[in-house]
Structures are given as structure tokens and as C-alpha cells.
Design a protein around this motif. Sequence first.
Motif, short mmCIF file in Angstrom:
data_model
loop_
_atom_site.label_atom_id
_atom_site.label_comp_id
_atom_site.label_asym_id
_atom_site.label_seq_id
_atom_site.Cartn_x
_atom_site.Cartn_y
_atom_site.Cartn_z
N CYS A 1 -7.39 -1.55 1.79
CA CYS A 1 -6.16 -2.03 2.53
C CYS A 1 -6.62 -2.56 3.99
O CYS A 1 -7.22 -1.62 4.62
CB CYS A 1 -5.16 -1.01 2.70
N HIS B 1 0.26 4.09 1.28
CA HIS B 1 0.01 4.57 2.41
C HIS B 1 1.25 4.23 3.58
O HIS B 1 2.17 4.93 3.55
CB HIS B 1 -1.27 4.52 3.36
N LYS B 2 1.34 3.07 4.04
CA LYS B 2 2.21 2.59 4.94
C LYS B 2 2.71 1.02 4.59
O LYS B 2 3.10 0.52 5.63
CB LYS B 2 1.92 2.63 6.51
N GLY B 3 2.63 0.77 3.36
CA GLY B 3 3.02 -0.44 2.92
C GLY B 3 2.11 -1.48 3.33
O GLY B 3 2.61 -2.96 3.65
N GLY B 4 1.03 -1.38 3.54
CA GLY B 4 0.15 -2.61 3.95
C GLY B 4 0.02 -3.58 3.08
O GLY B 4 -0.01 -3.21 1.74
N LEU C 1 -4.71 -2.51 6.70
CA LEU C 1 -4.31 -1.43 7.86
C LEU C 1 -5.14 -0.36 8.14
O LEU C 1 -5.39 -0.04 9.15
CB LEU C 1 -2.66 -1.21 7.40
N HIS C 2 -5.20 0.57 7.05
CA HIS C 2 -6.12 1.82 7.44
C HIS C 2 -6.97 2.14 6.41
O HIS C 2 -7.34 3.35 6.08
CB HIS C 2 -4.93 2.98 7.67
N ASN C 3 -7.67 1.30 5.85
CA ASN C 3 -8.69 1.32 4.88
C ASN C 3 -8.69 2.11 3.54
O ASN C 3 -9.46 2.76 3.35
CB ASN C 3 -9.85 1.84 5.64
N TRP C 4 -7.38 2.36 3.17
CA TRP C 4 -7.41 2.95 1.88
C TRP C 4 -7.98 1.99 0.67
O TRP C 4 -7.84 1.06 0.92
CB TRP C 4 -5.80 3.30 1.24
N CYS D 1 0.88 -1.11 0.09
CA CYS D 1 0.07 -0.07 -0.05
C CYS D 1 0.95 1.20 -0.01
O CYS D 1 1.94 1.47 0.57
CB CYS D 1 -0.81 0.05 1.04
S1 FES Z 1 -0.93 0.93 4.77
FE1 FES Z 1 -2.70 0.87 3.45
S2 FES Z 1 -3.86 2.32 4.55
FE2 FES Z 1 -2.40 2.43 5.83
#
Ligand code: FES
Lengths: 818, 111
Positions: free
Chosen positions: B64, B47-50, B66-69, B45
Motif C-alpha cells: 500500500c 488500514h486507512k483506505g489507501g 500510504l503506510h506499507n501494508w 486498503c
Molecule cells: S492505508 Fe494502506 S497501509 Fe495505511
Amino acid sequence: MSERKKLVVIGNGMAGCRAVEELLARAPDIYDITIFGAEPEVNYNRIMLSPVLAGETTFDEIIINGRDWYDENGIALRAGEEVIAIDPAGRQVLTDKGERTGYDRLLIATGSMPFIIPVPGAALDGVIAFRDIADVRRMTAAAGKGGRAVVIGGGLLGLEAANGLRTNGMDVTVIHLTDTLMERQLDEAAGFLLRRELESRGIEVLTGASTEEILGENVVEGVKLKDGRVVPAGLVVMAAGIRPNISLAQKAGLECNRGILVDDFMQTSDPCIMAVGECVEHRGQVYGLVAPIWDMCRAAADTLAAVDSDGYGGSVTSTKLKVTGVDVFSAGDFAPGDDRDDIVYRDAARGIYKRIVIFDDRIIGAVLYGDTQDGNWYFQLLKDAEDISESRETLIFGPAFAGGATADPNAAVAALADTGEICGCNGICKGEIVGAIHEKGLTSLAEVRAHTKASASCGSCTGLVEQLLSLTLGDTYNPAAVEQVCGCTELGHDDVRRLIKAKELKTIPEVMQELEWKTPDGCAKCRPALNYYLVCDWPEEYADDYQSRFINERVHANIQKDGTYSIVPRMWGGMTSSTELRAIADVVDKFDIPAVKVTGGQRIDMLGIRKEDLPAVWADLGKAGFVSGHAYAKGLRTVKTCVGTDWCRFGTQDSTGLGVRIEKFMWGSWTPAKVKMAVSGCPRNCAEATCKDVGIICVDSGFEIHFAGAAGLEIQGTEKLGLVATEEDALEHVVALVQMYREQARYLERIYKWAKRVGYNEIRRQIMEDGERRRAYFDRFVFSQKFAQVDPWSERVSGKDKHEFRPMADIGFPRAAE
Amino acid sequence: MRNWIEIGNLSDIPLRGARCLETPAGRIAVFRTAADEVYAIEDRCPHKGGPLSQGIVHGTGVTCPLHNWVMSLETGEALGADEGAVRTFDLKRDGDRIFIDAAATAVAAAE
Ligand code: FES
Ligand code: SRM
Ligand SMILES: Cc1cc2nc3c(=O)[nH]c(=O)nc-3n(C[C@H](O)[C@H](O)[C@H](O)COP(=O)(O)OP(=O)(O)OC[C@H]3O[C@@H](n4cnc5c(N)ncnc54)[C@H](O)[C@@H]3O)c2cc1C
Ligand code: SF4
């Protein structure tokens, strides 16, 4: 203080009780009130019997005034006692129990009797009417046996019965005398659309059909029509009309015609006797709907309380059909005539038909099918006899166009006068709702329902109430935040849950199709919610859709920020042993698990495990007897305990034992949000039971059950549910409470939020006071556990969902063997 | 000419689900939508690699874990208010069999 007068009310139905409510609002202290009701029930909302039959709501939910209302207002309720004679000279009534009761004022509110068409066989077993809750219970019982039902009469009542029986799984045939269904409310075009819709739901409709005989020996076997056709049936519902229930009044010598004659102040021909509701005839009219009844009751209360008023001036009525998914509205007069003009709008593709009948520049009738949003607006123009010559061109497009304004979804409601009716079921007008929103600072649909009753009954005015909220509060009203499941649907969680049951929807695609989801396969918000609702409602039939679960629940471990996983095995009630600890130590070494931690839930977390290793880790833990701790689940997490009587000098009961017992009984069950419990051995409360979803404090006399605590994002002490004597009782109450929560809460709503919403007292009433209901919840939980109590780890060790733990392919790597 | 490497069958991937491909350049997530279309994107991801392969698949997007992107499987771009993108890889289907463009992984490998 002068002595109170005696008011006796005959009829504990819609009119009788409403009149008393109105009276109490005006003058709570002038009468001692006794209400006689032939039905053995408290006051309930008769019009909601249709949704009860259709399984969309329950009897408890349609009670208007429960026992406490009678008690609090000092009303003597004589339910199950029928008045069999009135003695106007002696001013007393005689009941079927042989009791005599004197009165100063008598109010007759005996309603109507279903009309049973006088054909041979009408008295057979299995021929029933549709008037009260006993009839509904008979119908649902008959429906349980399956087979075909015949409904005689294709009017409002008959069609609601037919739909209800159909949703109960019966084959249904409607026999209707004329060529158009609901011909008193609908014209041919709308009748046709309605018929087509009902047929598509599997209801057979025979129009122009007249019943000759009901066949059968003792029990009904079928219906024979005049044209010779025979329809076999195990149940016949007579919905051929109603007749005002006037026999008591007639025998007492009161003046009657079709109904009991009353003046504008609801006085009968005897000055001490008044009458309201369907049993009366006022200015030559008898009514079969509630809206006029509310007006009559206001007038009657004014008279009883000696308040000056203009009395009741008669009503114009409108009708809506309460069949979920079918929108029909009708008002006024729509018979064709040379002196009348019709404005008609049709949209065949969307199944919409609208017709407005105009006479002398005024609306005298309206029939709407498919889109009934503007019904109240037309109805108001009709009642006000508004001159519409100016807006005639655009009238059919509704208020959004009237006066050339651009389409505004709230225009219809904005255009309504303050006296415009919003909620027909409860007779609530726009002004009352807007007033309550302002005065009481209401911000949500639920609050408006609680404070005004508007939209709390059949729900068909929900849209209007929401529009009023948004009109009154402007941008501060955000129905989406309060109500919708997600952007994929207009519906809120409660509606979705209700409709899943009512329409027996048993797969996610079915829910999305039937409830008109706007996206092809939902989103990450609604799919897990739907999956939970289906798991909960159909434990036996529903095949859990793992692709609709969040990753943690799909692989039964907690995803970490680096894509590895953590796992927490169960340690029942926080108890462990050297064997268990040794097994954990071995696994940690063997798989090089980077972190081991004692959690806040009295057990041990192993963090940083590679996904591929999970099945092997579980295999080893399984050998030591460990099962999943569901530390990832919207389900039962932990039951924390203290050492209790086993060791502690203060312990009053075996708190450890009870905690372990509850955990072993309840593990594996899915819930709307996580559920955490605790059992403390004494009020010192070392297991912190009073901040849990459910907590138990052991005391000398038994077990104090607590619920609805919170200690995460919010902090809140628990509420007390009640005290029970034995461990068995404690288990039964806790399980029933959780099952009630499972069946009612919205997905992701913790117990404390749900309880605040439905009311702590309501939960106490259902769990502590109503033993039958408590056991029913308990039994349903036990049933669902048959399918839920399977250790997901050992399942995966045996190969389930193999694909989850292995890559599909390795490519581009140099092959070592090559 | 493109060089296609066979990676498995459609039925290896759960409907509305994903499987992973391990490549020297990193993990690639292969998705199967409700309509049986397949897509391959980088399993990281923005965002933070999810791990996007672990998310919930809906329409032609994935949320995603981890944080729903929400990422588009078609374009690799974040949908809604979020900004970011992942690499996409061409897939080819021959009946049930699925192939990935070898060049894609080669490029990845070269990076
Ligand atoms: S790592 Fe994918 S939404 Fe944060
Ligand atoms: C492991 C643990 C912390 C610890 O090291 O002790 C923990 C770890 C997490 N908690 Fe917790 N909570 C843990 C006890 C608690 C407690 C205390 C308790 O259970 O007694 C609370 C307060 C009580 C409560 O539940 O409200 C707690 C309140 C939360 C919340 C806030 C919930 C709320 O509605 O208020 C979240 C967020 C959520 O669920 O949305 C959360 C979420 C999480 C998650 C699952 C975050 C996440 O989504 O990834 C953490 C997972 C870590 C992991 O991968 O293992 N955790 N968490 C504890 C595990 C207990 C267990 O054995 O199962
Ligand atoms: C299934 C169904 C659906 C309906 N749907 C709608 C709708 O959508 N919209 C609408 O406006 N209207 C609807 N109605 C009509 C509405 O329910 C009635 O207009 C309303 O209930 C009439 O009120 P009432 O008090 O006059 O009579 P009731 O509510 O029938 O009350 C009369 C009560 O008096 C009792 N009683 C009678 N005789 C005696 C006696 N001698 N002694 C003691 N008690 C006695 C009866 O048992 C009964 O409980 C529906 C009716 C039914 C049955
Ligand atoms: S408090 Fe809970 S959710 Fe927050 S970082 Fe710690 S373990 Fe994670």
C-alpha cells in the motif's frame, strides 16, 4: 637522550611496511626510519590487486598506509627510488638516483619477481606480469581495446587475472601446463569444478598445454603451443610463478639459497641486516602468501625493538581464490597415499565438494569447493595437529555436527581457538576481534572493520566476522538491521552497489538473478533501491523501471491521505513573478483545487488534486513556464536563497543568482534520498544554509561550502567542506560532492548519514584536495544529466504513461446516452 | 451461469502494475503480476483506505502506498503482522482479453 639509530627498509610493500608498523607499536622512538620503494606509490594491499582489476574496488580503497601515516610517524618515504646496491662494510645503500644513505640496521623486504618463462617473444610489447598496480593499469588499458587475452599459468594469480580481464570485457584463454588448474592447491575433482565454473563465465581453459613461442613483430599477436595450436591474442599475462627477489642480497654477499637465508629472528648472515617477506628462505621454506609474512614481521619487530621472543617458527598456509562467486579453500597436503585416509563429501546439484585428508588420526590437508565456510575450522585442527579420532564420523559435516551438537551456524567460529585466524589478508585472529568488540564496544561489521582491519580487505571473511559479532553480542547484534537491503537478499546495500558495477548488471531481473535474490521479483523495499542504483550507475543504458518506483515518483506528484495528489512547481531559488502567480491562481480556480500553501521550501503547493486532472493541470502550468519541483522525489528538491547583493545591505555575493544557477544545473537528477540546498548571502544566514544537505554561505573572500546538515527527523548543523573563490568553483565543488554521494550512499540515506559513515575528512580529501577526482565526479554528473533533465510533467502532458491517469474501464454505470 | 463483462486487454495494464475499474460500488483495482497473472481486488486498503492500485506490485502481493501494508492479491488478506482483508473479484482470461464477473460488481452495487 641517546641518539636515534638509523633503520633503512628496502621495499615499501606488504612485508616492509608491516614490519615497520609492528616496530612502531613496540618502540616508536628508537629509530629514524627511511623506506625505499621502487614503486612510485604509498603502501598498498597487493593481494587486493585482483579485485581492483575486476573493478570491484579501486586503488584508493586498497591503500594500507597513506602519506599521513608516513608523516605522522616521521618516516622518510623514498617512493620511486630503487636501491641498486648494498655496501655492508660501509653500512650504506646506493639508489638509482645516485644517492647514498647510511644505516645502523637494514631490513630487506624486496618481495618476489614474476617468473617470465624464457620463450621467444617474451619481451614483446603486450606481454605483462601481474605483480603491481602498474601491471593492473596496463591490463585495464589493454582491455579497453577489447580482443583476446592469453593468461599463461592457471594458478591462483593466473585465474584471478583471467577473471579480472573477463569482467573487463575481454575474451580470455588460460594456458596451463598440467591437467588440473591450481594443482598445487586443488585435487582433480575440485580443479574440475573450478574449470567448469570458469568456462561457464566464458573463460577458455587449455590444460596440458605448453607455450612454445609468443608470436608478433613488435607487439604481441598470439601464443603458439608446443602441439602446434595458435591462440591469437593482443595481450599476454605471464602468471607462471614467482622467484624471490634476491639479487641485491646476493651481490652484497649475503648467504642465499632460493631466498635470502634468515634465522628465526629474521637475521641474515650479516648481523646488521635482516630480511622479511617473500624474498627470504626460512628453515628451507619460501612463502608466497601474506599470512606467514605477518608472523615474520612480528618476529622482525621483536628483534629490532630488542624485545625478548621465541622468534618465528615457520608457517602452515592455506589458500583462498579471490574470484567473486567462486568459493575455493585449500590447506596442507592432499597428495594421495596408501597411508592416508580421505573423507569425501559431494553434492553435485549444488556443486559442492569437500575432501579432508587424514594421516595418523590428524588432518593433514583439506580441499573445499563451493562451500568453504568450515575452512578455518579444518585449518585450525590441521595447524594444531588435533587428534580427530573421536569426531571422525561427522568431521566432514563441519563443527556444527562435531560432538553431536545440532546445526548452529556459528558453531565453526565458536569452535575456533582464540589464536584461530579469521582474516587472512590482515592476519587478524579471533581473540583480537573478540577483544576489540568487548573493549571498544563495537556493534557492527563496519566498526570491526574500522578498528581491527578484519574483513576490510578481500572481504572473504565477512561471514566469519559477522558470526563472531553475533557470538559475542548475542541477540543484541542484529546484522539484518545494519546490513541487509531487505528480506529478499542476504546482501547489504554496499555489496549490491559494488556488484552491480563489477558484474555490469544492467537490469533489475539481472541483478536478482546474479545476486541470487530469494523472491521472484523483490519487494517494495529493494526494487526502488535497485532501480536507483541502476539509474545512477548506467545513466545512458538503463531504462528506468517505473513499476519499481514509489507512486509519488511514478506519477510525479505527492499522494495524499485521501488518494488525491499535491503538486509543487519549481520556483527557481524561491523567485517568482506576477505571471507565475497569476497562472497558479487560474489553475486553482479552473480545477477547483481545495488548498494552496506556501511551503517551507520557498515555493507553492497545490493540494487535493484528483489524479485524472493532473495532466490538464500540468498543461496549464507548463504554458506559464513551470516545470516539476520534484517535491516528491529522491532527487534535488529546493535550493533556498536569500536576497543577497541584489537587495540586501549586508549581501556579499549574488546568493540568489548562485542558488538559481545551482538549481537549474542540478534539477532532475535522482539521488539516494532527497537533497535540499540553500545559499545565504552573508553569515547572518537567512536562507538557513547551515542545516541543509548542502549549503553555501557567501563571504567577502568567496563561498564557504557546507554539507551534511539535518533539520528533519534529526537536527544537526552542517560541517564545513571548505572555502572557494568563484561561483564556478562553488558549482563544481557542490556538484562533485553530490555526485560522490550519488555513487556511494545507500538508498534512502541522507547526506548527513552517509557523510558520518564514510567520514567528513574523506569527503574533504576527495572533493577539496583531489582536483582530478573532483572533476571526474563533476563530469559524471554532467553526463548523467543529459538523460535526467527532462521535465516529467510536460512528458506526461504529451501522453507518456497515459494509463496512469485514466481508469481501465467504467462498468455498471447506467449509460446516459442509452 | 456467470455473466462476464469484458474490461480490456492484458496489455492495457503495465507489467507489475495496476489499473482501476470505476463501478457504482467503488473502485476496483486490477493487477498484472510479473508472471502475467491478473487479479482484481477492492481499491481500498483495510488500514486507512489507501488506494492499493497505486502501490508497488511484487510476487502476488501489493504494498500500500500510504503506510506499507502488504496485501495478497490472491486472498485479499494482509500479509505479515497486519490484520485485515479486502474483497477479491473473479477474473477470466480469454487470450489477451480480460473479463470480470458481473455478479461481483452487481453485489457490490447492491450493498
Ligand atoms: S492505508 Fe494502506 S497501509 Fe495505511
Ligand atoms: C510541503 C512541505 C510542508 C510545507 O507545507 O511547508 C512538506 C511536506 C511533506 N514533507 Fe517535508 N515538507 C516540506 C518541507 C520540509 C522541510 C523544510 C525544508 O525543506 O526547508 C523539512 C526539514 C528539512 C529536511 O528535509 O530534513 C522537511 C522534512 C521532512 C521529512 C524528514 C526528513 C528527514 O530525513 O529527516 C519527511 C519524511 C521523509 O522524507 O521520509 C518529510 C516528508 C514530507 C511529506 C512528503 C510526507 C509524505 O511522505 O507524504 C509531505 C508531503 C506533503 C505533500 O503532499 O505536499 N519532510 N520537510 C514542505 C515542502 C518543501 C518544498 O517546497 O519542497
Ligand atoms: C595479484 C596478487 C594477488 C595475491 N593474492 C594473494 C592472496 O589472496 N593471499 C595471499 O596470502 N597472498 C596473495 N598474494 C601474494 C602477496 O601479495 C605477497 O605474498 C606479498 O605481497 C609479499 O609481500 P612482500 O613485502 O614480501 O613483497 P611485495 O609486497 O611485493 O613488496 C616488495 C616491494 O619491494 C619493492 N622493491 C623490490 N626491490 C626493490 C629495490 N631494490 N629497491 C626499492 N624497492 C624495491 C617492490 O617494488 C615492492 O613494492 C597475491 C599477490 C598478487 C600479485
Ligand atoms: S510535518 Fe511534514 S510530514 Fe509531518 S504532517 Fe506536516 S507536512 Fe506531513
